[in-house]
Scaffold this motif. Structure first.
Motif, mmCIF file in Angstrom:
data_model
loop_
_atom_site.group_PDB
_atom_site.id
_atom_site.type_symbol
_atom_site.label_atom_id
_atom_site.label_comp_id
_atom_site.label_asym_id
_atom_site.label_seq_id
_atom_site.Cartn_x
_atom_site.Cartn_y
_atom_site.Cartn_z
ATOM 1 N N PRO A 1 111.996 53.025 60.768
ATOM 2 C CA PRO A 1 111.814 51.572 60.683
ATOM 3 C C PRO A 1 112.550 50.991 59.479
ATOM 4 O O PRO A 1 112.510 51.539 58.382
ATOM 5 N N GLY A 2 113.206 49.885 59.700
ATOM 6 C CA GLY A 2 113.957 49.237 58.630
ATOM 7 C C GLY A 2 115.377 49.723 58.477
ATOM 8 O O GLY A 2 116.176 49.093 57.767
ATOM 9 N N PHE A 3 115.736 50.847 59.121
ATOM 10 C CA PHE A 3 117.092 51.371 58.984
ATOM 11 C C PHE A 3 118.113 50.409 59.584
ATOM 12 O O PHE A 3 119.186 50.184 59.011
ATOM 13 N N LYS A 4 117.792 49.827 60.743
ATOM 14 C CA LYS A 4 118.725 48.900 61.388
ATOM 15 C C LYS A 4 118.949 47.670 60.514
ATOM 16 O O LYS A 4 120.088 47.205 60.351
ATOM 17 N N THR A 5 117.874 47.138 59.930
ATOM 18 C CA THR A 5 118.007 45.971 59.060
ATOM 19 C C THR A 5 118.846 46.291 57.830
ATOM 20 O O THR A 5 119.707 45.498 57.411
ATOM 21 N N GLY B 1 117.708 46.824 52.361
ATOM 22 C CA GLY B 1 116.262 46.917 52.380
ATOM 23 C C GLY B 1 115.817 48.368 52.432
ATOM 24 O O GLY B 1 116.625 49.295 52.480
ATOM 25 N N GLY B 2 114.502 48.567 52.429
ATOM 26 C CA GLY B 2 113.955 49.912 52.476
ATOM 27 C C GLY B 2 113.868 50.454 53.887
ATOM 28 O O GLY B 2 113.837 49.707 54.860
ATOM 29 N N THR B 3 113.831 51.772 54.004
ATOM 30 C CA THR B 3 113.729 52.455 55.292
ATOM 31 C C THR B 3 112.470 53.306 55.306
ATOM 32 O O THR B 3 112.199 54.035 54.356
ATOM 33 N N GLY B 4 111.712 53.201 56.373
ATOM 34 C CA GLY B 4 110.490 53.977 56.500
ATOM 35 C C GLY B 4 110.671 55.164 57.428
ATOM 36 O O GLY B 4 111.780 55.465 57.899
ATOM 37 N N PHE B 5 109.549 55.817 57.708
ATOM 38 C CA PHE B 5 109.544 56.971 58.598
ATOM 39 C C PHE B 5 108.417 56.796 59.618
ATOM 40 O O PHE B 5 107.330 56.332 59.284
ATOM 41 N N GLU B 6 108.703 57.202 60.853
ATOM 42 C CA GLU B 6 107.700 57.065 61.911
ATOM 43 C C GLU B 6 107.789 58.260 62.860
ATOM 44 O O GLU B 6 108.508 58.216 63.858
ATOM 45 N N PRO B 7 107.068 59.355 62.579
ATOM 46 C CA PRO B 7 107.001 60.459 63.543
ATOM 47 C C PRO B 7 106.176 60.042 64.770
ATOM 48 O O PRO B 7 105.166 59.350 64.651
ATOM 49 N N ILE C 1 105.154 55.117 58.051
ATOM 50 C CA ILE C 1 105.145 55.061 56.587
ATOM 51 C C ILE C 1 106.216 54.062 56.159
ATOM 52 O O ILE C 1 107.413 54.282 56.376
ATOM 53 N N LEU C 2 105.786 52.946 55.557
ATOM 54 C CA LEU C 2 106.705 51.906 55.109
ATOM 55 C C LEU C 2 106.617 51.770 53.597
ATOM 56 O O LEU C 2 105.540 51.467 53.059
ATOM 57 N N PRO C 3 107.696 51.999 52.883
ATOM 58 C CA PRO C 3 107.656 51.859 51.425
ATOM 59 C C PRO C 3 107.613 50.392 51.004
ATOM 60 O O PRO C 3 108.161 49.524 51.679
ATOM 61 N N SER C 4 106.936 50.121 49.897
ATOM 62 C CA SER C 4 106.876 48.770 49.336
ATOM 63 C C SER C 4 106.917 48.867 47.826
ATOM 64 O O SER C 4 106.856 49.954 47.243
ATOM 65 N N SER D 1 103.010 52.397 49.237
ATOM 66 C CA SER D 1 103.455 52.581 50.619
ATOM 67 C C SER D 1 102.337 52.204 51.590
ATOM 68 O O SER D 1 101.153 52.462 51.334
ATOM 69 N N VAL D 2 102.730 51.600 52.688
ATOM 70 C CA VAL D 2 101.789 51.246 53.751
ATOM 71 C C VAL D 2 101.859 52.332 54.816
ATOM 72 O O VAL D 2 102.927 52.595 55.381
ATOM 73 N N ILE D 3 100.744 52.971 55.070
ATOM 74 C CA ILE D 3 100.682 54.057 56.045
ATOM 75 C C ILE D 3 99.734 53.640 57.169
ATOM 76 O O ILE D 3 98.590 53.270 56.913
ATOM 77 N N SER D 4 100.216 53.672 58.373
ATOM 78 C CA SER D 4 99.383 53.365 59.545
ATOM 79 C C SER D 4 99.480 54.513 60.535
ATOM 80 O O SER D 4 100.555 55.074 60.755
ATOM 81 N N THR D 5 98.342 54.842 61.124
ATOM 82 C CA THR D 5 98.249 55.938 62.082
ATOM 83 C C THR D 5 97.607 55.423 63.363
ATOM 84 O O THR D 5 96.610 54.692 63.314
ATOM 85 N N ALA D 6 98.176 55.799 64.488
ATOM 86 C CA ALA D 6 97.622 55.416 65.790
ATOM 87 C C ALA D 6 97.549 56.645 66.676
ATOM 88 O O ALA D 6 98.541 57.370 66.823
ATOM 89 N N VAL D 7 96.381 56.888 67.250
ATOM 90 C CA VAL D 7 96.189 57.980 68.209
ATOM 91 C C VAL D 7 95.562 57.388 69.456
ATOM 92 O O VAL D 7 94.720 56.485 69.377
ATOM 93 N N SER D 8 95.959 57.884 70.618
ATOM 94 C CA SER D 8 95.435 57.337 71.864
ATOM 95 C C SER D 8 95.383 58.413 72.935
ATOM 96 O O SER D 8 96.117 59.412 72.875
#
Length: 496
Positions: free
Chosen positions: A180-184, A196-202, A223-226, A230-237
């Motif tokens: 996330p953020g790499f394209k920007t 800008g910063g680049t995050g990671f999203e496995p 994982i988004l750096p600030s 860092s803002v870390i969000s986890t989603a499981v479904s």
């Protein structure tokens, strides 16, 4: 399996000859299965478009596929948009680079660049446009497509990174690492702006298919750096789809945890959809969606006659909560009717009501009718009119003439007028674009528009398409008149 010909669409897949020929424009027929198993097949497509007059912009989309028998497929595509920057070099506002390598015998597919990730019923990971209202029973249950290349020239909903999809037995495993953020950051670097910063999203997804049902598990960590932390969000479904005695069921339960500093936020989400056949010609469906900020309930009834006339009645109720603590209730009602007489006449009628219970209470109504006549088998004349009622009345009408021949020549000419003074009463119409693409612009203001599309096959291996459209707000007062818009698109495709 692969689609081989229009005759197969007609006889095997159940489409009549007219629908099969119409679909043939959007299908790449797999000719390799009819020839040697080691034959090399290559096809490619290039499209370029421009918006001219005051606000000039350019867009392009290209993709190519190389197939070597049944050993491997290679897909690659580049798309993007350019906007004027006030300098000699225009700025790149969007960029999409996607590629994939497919090994059918090993049941493995690799992705690099931009890709879509669509799993389950959309509670945890569906990074594409979600429809919030439904007009048919079949649209209640979403159709996941796993990992797939992105062909959008904007790439707004695509993920950027690398991924892999592997099938074994009745199971499929998808793994991806998105940035996330790499394209920007990349576009900012190209245009000479601060990065800008680049995050990671496995991302991980596992699916199992049985004879009557399927089960899926999805996990996403972002994982988004600030500057502060860092803002870390986890989603499981967990999701499922099944069919029991003709009744289709699909659902998903998700749990999302967002951590910022020392204050974690937990957000549950759930979706359940059910479609029930009632006899041979009737069908009903319902869908329930729950999130922390939005609760939705939809109900649709659908009926078909032996002569393919269709009637549908739908209702959707929504209760949403904002971050400030205020709530808002809305209701939407849809009534549609479609009539077909042989292969000549077709008439569609749709009435839509949107009711907002917030203060002040608002009601938006839309009535649309479509009348089409097909003559000499290749010519179709259609007339479409739509009116809306919000705080003011709105009206839009267009007339279209289309032509399709067996020699792979197609042409469309559309002309219309509109007068819509309230944005809440805006009207949407599907617009023909180059093959495989369409647009849904919102009509607002007072004016007219005209569009033309022409496509033809050349020497069996090549196809050329051209589209030109012009919109002018000539009926608005000069002080509030919007600038006219002129767009041109050119498409070229090959198939060897």
């Amino acid at each position: 399996g692969p689609v081989l010909s229009v005759r197969e669409l007609d006889t095997v897949d159940g489409f009549n000859q007219e629908i099969a020929e119409a679909l043939s424009w959007f299908i790449s027929f797999d000719t390799a299965a009819l020839r040697e198993d080691r034959r090399t097949v290559c096809d490619s497509r290039f499209q370029a478009g421009a918006s001219l007059l005051q606000k000039q912009s350019w867009s392009w989309l290209s993709n190519a596929r190389l197939q070597k028998g049944q050993d491997y497929f290679v897909n690659a595509g580049v798309a993007g948009q350019c906007l004027p920057s006030g300098q000699n070099i225009p700025s790149i506002s969007a960029l999409t680079i996607s590629s994939s390598l497919n090994f059918p015998r090993a049941r493995l597919k690799l992705y690099l660049g931009d890709f879509n990730a669509r799993f389950g019923q959309g509670a945890a990971c569906w990074n594409s446009l979600l429809i919030k209202s439904y007009t048919s029973v079949n649209s209640l249950i979403l159709k996941p497509s796993g990992l797939a290349e992105s062909r959008s020239d904007k790439g707004n909903y695509a993920k950027t990174g690398l991924g892999a999809r592997f099938s074994f037995g009745r199971c499929e495993l998808s793994l991806a690492l998105s940035l996330p953020g790499f394209k920007t950051a990349l576009l900012s670097s190209i245009n000479g702006n601060p990065k800008g910063g680049t995050g990671f999203e496995p991302l991980l997804n596992f699916n199992w298919w049985g004879r009557y049902c399927s089960l899926g598990l999805t996990s996403v960590v972002t994982i988004l750096p600030s500057a502060s932390a860092s803002v870390i969000s986890t989603a499981v479904s967990a999701d499922f789809r099944t069919c029991l005695r003709g009744v289709d069921l699909a659902g998903e339960v998700a749990l999302m945890v967002k951590t910022h500093s020392s204050h974690p936020v937990v957000e549950p989400a759930a979706r359940l959809a059910c479609t029930v056949p009632a006899g041979e010609w009737f069908k009903a469906g319902t869908c329930l969606i729950y999130t922390k900020t939005r609760h939705t309930a939809s109900l649709i009834f659908e009926a078909r006659t032996p002569k393919q006339h269709c009637f549908a009645l739908g209702a959707c109720f929504t209760n949403s909560h904002s971050s400030s603590g205020t709530s808002r209730q809305t209701a939407r009602f849809d009534a549609t009717a479609s009539f077909r007489w042989a292969q000549v006449w077709a008439w569609d009628l749709r009435l839509k009501e949107n009711l907002d219970f917030a203060c002040p209470q608002q009601l938006v109504s839309t009535l649309r009718t479509d009348l089409a006549a097909t003559w000499a088998s290749a010519w179709t004349t259609s007339l479409t009119a739509a009116c809306s009622k919000s705080s003011k009345w709105g009206l839009a009408i267009y007339l279209e003439q289309s032509f399709r021949s067996a020699s792979s020549v197609s042409a469309h000419l559309r002309a219309g007028i509109f007068s819509i003074d309230d944005w809440d009463g805006r009207i949407y119409f599907y617009e023909y674009d180059l093959p495989g693409r369409f647009t849904v612009p919102a009509l607002y203001g007072r004016g007219y528009w005209i569009s033309a599309h022409l496509g033809a096959k050349i020497a069996r291996c090549f196809r050329l398409d051209f589209r030109l459209s012009y919109k002018d707000y000539a009926f608005m007062p000069p002080d509030v008149r919007k600038a006219p818009a002129l767009e041109a698109r050119l498409g070229f495709s090959t198939n060897f």
